[in-house]
Write an enzyme that holds these catalytic residues in place. Structure first.
Site, short mmCIF file in Angstrom:
data_model
loop_
_atom_site.label_atom_id
_atom_site.label_comp_id
_atom_site.label_asym_id
_atom_site.label_seq_id
_atom_site.Cartn_x
_atom_site.Cartn_y
_atom_site.Cartn_z
CG ASP A 47 54.74 35.38 42.11
OD1 ASP A 47 53.91 34.66 42.68
OD2 ASP A 47 54.42 36.22 41.25
CB THR A 135 49.35 37.14 41.32
OG1 THR A 135 48.79 37.22 40.02
CG2 THR A 135 50.48 36.15 41.31
#
Ligand code: A2P
Ligand code: MG
Length: 345
Positions: A47, A135
């Protein structure tokens, strides 16, 4: 102001580079152990690295063309990263490996990340970024997306979805990695992550609701799957839904592999703008419809969340009118939209 076609190339380059980094981070950091232990640190490294890479790439490319800086609304910020020195070092290592210009230090990394922290954009044009959307899919080695949109007057005018694990076409399941691109008024396109040629994409022409293919989140949250099943039953759908993480669901509708994507999971949840802006314009420019459960356009003018909307309804154009009717049969919206009841009988 820069021509949109220039910004389109700049945005594609940023997302392409980010996708290459994601694939490598995933292959080095995600193993059976991290999946089983639910260790989220690979996601964290991914990320932050991707957010910093995309922001740096957008800033340097636009600055090189003499454009002043656009606001950026992105999912991550530097606060929590500074508390995890090991993760921060890994992020710096990956960033400096993929970023072409001179290496940066931890303070520049924080500065880059925090450019995405703002609540309300201050420029007419602004970017919104989800560095790794989905994710859980990234950890499962399943679907995830790098999602970038350019907004003008609070509406998406460019959308770029990098989908490193999504096959370029449903009949070539082993040829993975594609980027979907839309520009307002100019249509939607798909290209391979490693190739430059683009092909136009369109939503399906399916008008027989019994044959419609729904797509929904892989992860079950709140009443989401139950509600979708009720709505699809009311529509006469006979086929099982596809379950996919991230904005790859918008990609599936935009290229006609799925006909409908619904998203409403709990009454209190408000959607984040970076989870929808890119997918939204890609579906619209491919000929589809994107509204909320009350038929309202998505309102990106009220900060980091879609506070004025309830859920997401995304569909090809032929099925949209019947879908709206089926939603009305499944949800009873109370006056002034403050509450609503799900009809599950
Ligand atoms: N209750 C919820 N309803 C809808 N979306 C949610 C909910 N909780 C988290 N999300 C968001 O859903 C996205 C993943 O969606 P999908 O299921 O389509 O792959 C993530 O951005 C995640 O946000 P976050 O990143 O804050 O966890
Ligand atoms: Mg997300």
């Amino acid at each position: 102001m820069l021509a949109i076609s220039k910004l389109r190339s700049i945005a594609i380059k940023a997302v392409q580079q980010a996708c290459i980094a994601c694939v490598e981070i995933q292959s080095h950091l995600v193993n059976e152990e991290t999946i089983n232990k639910k260790d989220k640190s690979p996601v964290t490294v991914g990320d932050y690295t991707v957010q910093a890479l995309v922001i740096e790439s957008l800033l340097s490319s636009t600055q090189a063309l003499g454009e002043s800086e656009y606001s950026i609304v992105a999912e991550e910020d530097a606060d929590t990263l500074a508390e995890q020195p090991d993760v921060q070092n890994k992020v710096l290592e990956y960033f400096n490996r993929y970023n072409a210009s001179k290496p940066i230090d931890a303070s520049r990394l924080s500065e880059l990340l925090d450019k995405g922290k703002i609540k309300n954009p201050t420029t007419k044009r602004w970017w919104t970024l989800d560095p790794i959307d989905g994710t859980l899919g990234f950890l499962r080695r399943d679907q995830y997306a790098v999602a970038l949109a350019l907004m003008e007057d609070n509406k998406p005018i460019l959308g770029i979805l990098g989908c490193p694990s999504l096959p370029i076409a449903s009949n070539t399941p082993n040829d993975k990695g594609c980027i979907l691109i839309a520009q307002k008024g100019a249509g939607s396109f798909i290209r391979h992550i490693e190739r430059d040629d683009e092909q136009p994409i369109h939503v399906s022409t399916q008008s027989d609701s019994s044959q419609a293919i729904f797509t929904e989140s892989y992860v079950s949250r709140g009443f989401g799957h139950e509600l979708n099943s009720k709505i699809s039953k009311n529509l006469g759908v006979t086929r099982d839904p596809l379950r996919i993480d991230s904005q790859c669901k918008y990609a599936m509708v935009a290229r006609g592999d799925s006909d409908i994507y619904l998203r409403l999971t709990e009454l209190a949840y408000k959607e984040c703008i970076w989870d929808h802006a890119a997918g939204h314009i890609i579906v619209e420019e491919a000929g589809g419809q994107v509204f909320d459960f009350q038929g309202k356009p998505l309102d990106y003018s009220v900060g980091r969340k879609l506070d004025n909307n309830i859920g997401i309804v995304c569909s090809n154009s032929n099925l949209y009118p019947a879908l709206k009717e089926s939603i009305k049969k499944s949800i009873d919206f109370k006056p002034h939209h403050y509450t609503f009841t799900l009809i599950f009988e």
